[in-house]
Design an enzyme around this catalytic site. Sequence first.
Site, PDB file in Angstrom:
ATOM      1  N   ARG A  18       0.809  -1.219   0.000  1.00 12.90           N
ATOM      2  CA  ARG A  18       0.000   0.000   0.000  1.00 12.90           C
ATOM      3  C   ARG A  18       0.848   1.279   0.000  1.00 12.90           C
ATOM      4  NH1 ARG A  18      -3.564  -2.264   4.931  1.00 12.90           N
ATOM      5  NH2 ARG A  18      -1.723  -3.616   5.094  1.00 12.90           N
ATOM      6  N   GLU A 154      -9.883 -10.183  10.544  1.00 14.43           N
ATOM      7  CA  GLU A 154      -9.235  -9.149   9.744  1.00 14.43           C
ATOM      8  C   GLU A 154     -10.292  -8.297   9.041  1.00 14.43           C
ATOM      9  OE1 GLU A 154      -5.873  -8.310   9.622  1.00 14.43           O
ATOM     10  OE2 GLU A 154      -6.163  -9.559  11.383  1.00 14.43           O
ATOM     11  N   ASN A 227       0.576   1.995   6.930  1.00 13.85           N
ATOM     12  CA  ASN A 227       0.283   1.068   5.831  1.00 13.85           C
ATOM     13  C   ASN A 227       0.281   1.777   4.480  1.00 13.85           C
ATOM     14  OD1 ASN A 227      -0.194  -1.455   7.343  1.00 13.85           O
ATOM     15  ND2 ASN A 227      -1.790  -0.221   8.294  1.00 13.85           N
ATOM     16  N   ARG A 333      28.218  25.256   3.225  1.00 11.12           N
ATOM     17  CA  ARG A 333      27.975  23.930   2.667  1.00 11.12           C
ATOM     18  C   ARG A 333      28.507  22.828   3.562  1.00 11.12           C
ATOM     19  NH1 ARG A 333      30.702  21.268  -1.639  1.00 11.12           N
ATOM     20  NH2 ARG A 333      31.695  23.167  -2.356  1.00 11.12           N
ATOM     21  N   LYS A 351      32.866  26.579   2.195  1.00  5.94           N
ATOM     22  CA  LYS A 351      33.036  25.205   2.690  1.00  5.94           C
ATOM     23  C   LYS A 351      34.486  24.975   3.085  1.00  5.94           C
ATOM     24  CE  LYS A 351      35.324  22.738  -0.508  1.00  5.94           C
ATOM     25  NZ  LYS A 351      36.112  21.559  -0.490  1.00  5.94           N
ATOM     26  N   ASN A 386      39.848  26.957  -6.166  1.00  5.47           N
ATOM     27  CA  ASN A 386      40.486  25.987  -5.266  1.00  5.47           C
ATOM     28  C   ASN A 386      40.622  24.606  -5.878  1.00  5.47           C
ATOM     29  OD1 ASN A 386      37.698  25.671  -5.264  1.00  5.47           O
ATOM     30  ND2 ASN A 386      37.752  24.614  -3.293  1.00  5.47           N
ATOM     31  N   TYR A 387      40.266  24.446  -7.152  1.00  3.05           N
ATOM     32  CA  TYR A 387      40.202  23.100  -7.725  1.00  3.05           C
ATOM     33  C   TYR A 387      40.887  23.113  -9.079  1.00  3.05           C
ATOM     34  CZ  TYR A 387      37.920  18.710  -9.173  1.00  3.05           C
ATOM     35  OH  TYR A 387      37.655  17.436  -9.588  1.00  3.05           O
TER      36      TYR A 387
HETATM   37  C1  UD1 Z   1      -1.961  -6.551  10.981  1.00  5.65           C
HETATM   38  C2  UD1 Z   1      -2.915  -7.506  11.739  1.00  5.65           C
HETATM   39  C3  UD1 Z   1      -4.191  -6.750  12.100  1.00  5.65           C
HETATM   40  C4  UD1 Z   1      -3.838  -5.531  12.928  1.00  5.65           C
HETATM   41  C5  UD1 Z   1      -2.815  -4.664  12.218  1.00  5.65           C
HETATM   42  C6  UD1 Z   1      -2.319  -3.610  13.170  1.00  5.65           C
HETATM   43  C7  UD1 Z   1      -2.517  -9.765  10.885  1.00  5.65           C
HETATM   44  C8  UD1 Z   1      -3.011 -10.838  10.009  1.00  5.65           C
HETATM   45  N1  UD1 Z   1      -3.226  -8.632  10.897  1.00  5.65           N
HETATM   46  O1  UD1 Z   1      -2.600  -6.176   9.771  1.00  5.65           O
HETATM   47  O2  UD1 Z   1      -5.055  -7.580  12.839  1.00  5.65           O
HETATM   48  O3  UD1 Z   1      -5.002  -4.787  13.195  1.00  5.65           O
HETATM   49  O4  UD1 Z   1      -1.673  -5.422  11.802  1.00  5.65           O
HETATM   50  O5  UD1 Z   1      -1.453  -2.713  12.543  1.00  5.65           O
HETATM   51  O6  UD1 Z   1      -1.519  -9.945  11.564  1.00  5.65           O
HETATM   52  N2  UD1 Z   1       4.870  -9.030   7.706  1.00  5.65           N
HETATM   53  C9  UD1 Z   1       5.860  -9.990   7.605  1.00  5.65           C
HETATM   54  N3  UD1 Z   1       5.655 -11.080   6.839  1.00  5.65           N
HETATM   55  C10 UD1 Z   1       4.490 -11.312   6.173  1.00  5.65           C
HETATM   56  C11 UD1 Z   1       3.466 -10.329   6.300  1.00  5.65           C
HETATM   57  C12 UD1 Z   1       3.690  -9.207   7.066  1.00  5.65           C
HETATM   58  O7  UD1 Z   1       6.937  -9.839   8.185  1.00  5.65           O
HETATM   59  O8  UD1 Z   1       4.386 -12.343   5.515  1.00  5.65           O
HETATM   60  C13 UD1 Z   1       5.115  -7.832   8.516  1.00  5.65           C
HETATM   61  C14 UD1 Z   1       5.010  -6.556   7.727  1.00  5.65           C
HETATM   62  O9  UD1 Z   1       6.275  -6.213   7.193  1.00  5.65           O
HETATM   63  C15 UD1 Z   1       4.520  -5.550   8.750  1.00  5.65           C
HETATM   64  C16 UD1 Z   1       3.754  -6.393   9.754  1.00  5.65           C
HETATM   65  O10 UD1 Z   1       4.132  -7.736   9.516  1.00  5.65           O
HETATM   66  O11 UD1 Z   1       5.594  -4.894   9.404  1.00  5.65           O
HETATM   67  C17 UD1 Z   1       2.258  -6.235   9.603  1.00  5.65           C
HETATM   68  O12 UD1 Z   1       1.880  -6.550   8.283  1.00  5.65           O
HETATM   69  P1  UD1 Z   1       0.750  -5.732   7.538  1.00  5.65           P
HETATM   70  O13 UD1 Z   1       0.618  -6.279   6.169  1.00  5.65           O
HETATM   71  O14 UD1 Z   1       0.965  -4.291   7.690  1.00  5.65           O
HETATM   72  O15 UD1 Z   1      -0.528  -6.179   8.398  1.00  5.65           O
HETATM   73  P2  UD1 Z   1      -1.854  -5.342   8.604  1.00  5.65           P
HETATM   74  O16 UD1 Z   1      -2.714  -5.471   7.408  1.00  5.65           O
HETATM   75  O17 UD1 Z   1      -1.530  -3.987   9.062  1.00  5.65           O
HETATM   76 MG    MG Z   2       0.186  -2.885   9.087  1.00  5.05          MG
END
Ligand code: UD1
Ligand code: MG
Length: 455
Positions: A18, A154, A227, A333, A351, A386-387
Amino acid sequence: MHKDLINIVILAAGKGNRMCSDIPKVLHSIAGKPIIKYIVDTAKNINKHKIYIIYGFKGDLIKKKLNDNSIHWILQKEQLGTGHAIQQLLPYLNNNENLLILYGDIPFISKATLEQLCDKKPKHGMSLLTAILDNPSGYGRVIRNNNVIAEIIEDKDANSHQLNIKEINTGIMFANVKDVKNWLKRTNNDNVQKEYYLTDIIKIAYQDNYFIKAIHPFDINEIKGVNDRIQLANLERIYQSNQIKTLILSGVTLRDPDRFDLRGTLICGIDVEIDVNVIIEGHVVLGNRVKIGAGCIIQNSSIDDDCNIHPYSIIRNSNLSVKCNIGPFSHLRNNAKLNHNVCIGNFVEIKDISLGNNSKAKHLSYLGDSEIGSNVNIGAGSITCNYDGKNKLKTIIGNDVFIGSDTQLVAPLTIIDNATIAAGTTVLKDINTSDLTLNPKKQIYKENWKRPSKK
Ligand code: UD1
Ligand code: MG
């Protein structure tokens, strides 16, 4: 405070679709600092911690940016969901340990809230950070059964009734490793996003008669996530307004608090005044009664008492002693050291330079790689050459030197005290005399010459 070692994992493998960006979401910055660094810094403040980061999409960039040997890196090759991410870590943890799960996109979570989350975990159960939001859209919703947390749905999977629920899941939780292992292996990806959701463990825990204790953050901004770029911009404003409040209450005048950005740390003496659209970066120290005009950018510099920085000046990596006057439109600078009462004026770039007390370069100059003494006047349009195309060469100017306008100082060059250089001189060799230095030029008149007329 929790006595045991706390395993802290930060989820940061996702791309952050996103954000519509080529760089991982967690490397986007707030007030000049990567989002993930806020979380790492807070995690490090927790007593007895071991920090893991789950990385995936362009993870090498994250490793490089954090450059921190104390972090344990766990690769999630394919990003199949937050539950799948935690599964990559679990083999490295012992059953009798615990796990604090943080999300790499929730930067402002506080140490106090996390400690409360860890301290309040029920023996037979887990603790979950939830919050009540007027606008819960986008977040997972907390489903309660007879007031007890029973499930998280979710946003994308929720029905219209569930979408009205205002209690949201922050994603942040604390549980026993053994329990998480047991719950996670029973999850699947049977949902709209076809992902293994970490949040699905809540329902399984509830069905196994574990108690899920809800903890709320001390401040609602702590749980706001990034996000998309609208949320990023909102968090930037939240962060700025918090810092600005502290600055104003400590006695700094900001002409318009909404038009000031601090991307680093700022230490101010008394009665400092800062006009609109000023940006401070890195570590900046301003002495007493310093005035910063509109539109200035100041980075990693110290500016001593009673200096006046006029509008639209840029100062980087420099030190100014008391009563200097800079700008408007000056560019310090890099590495300028200005002694008392130095004046750098309109469209002057300097600088790698030092200037002694009361020296002035007030208009249209470039001065680089130079040591300039006290009471020196650099006339308008004068420059150091200077250069040579390959090397930077030095110009040394003594005290009480007068340099007429439009002088070219071809380095390397040394000019002794009290020298005087006439306007329009190209100085090619050292000046060892206080006599007037000039290049002979002759002013002539062309008889009967006429200005061209338009054809
Ligand atoms: C997630 C939660 C949601 C919560 C929200 C809060 C889940 C399924 N959902 O949704 O309930 O309300 O956060 O902010 O957990 N990430 C990984 N590996 C993956 C997927 C994601 O490391 O395979 C990491 C992302 O980099 C990120 C974090 O997990 O830092 C959250 O992922 P994101 O896709 O932002 O989840 P949300 O849709 O925000
Ligand atoms: Mg998130």
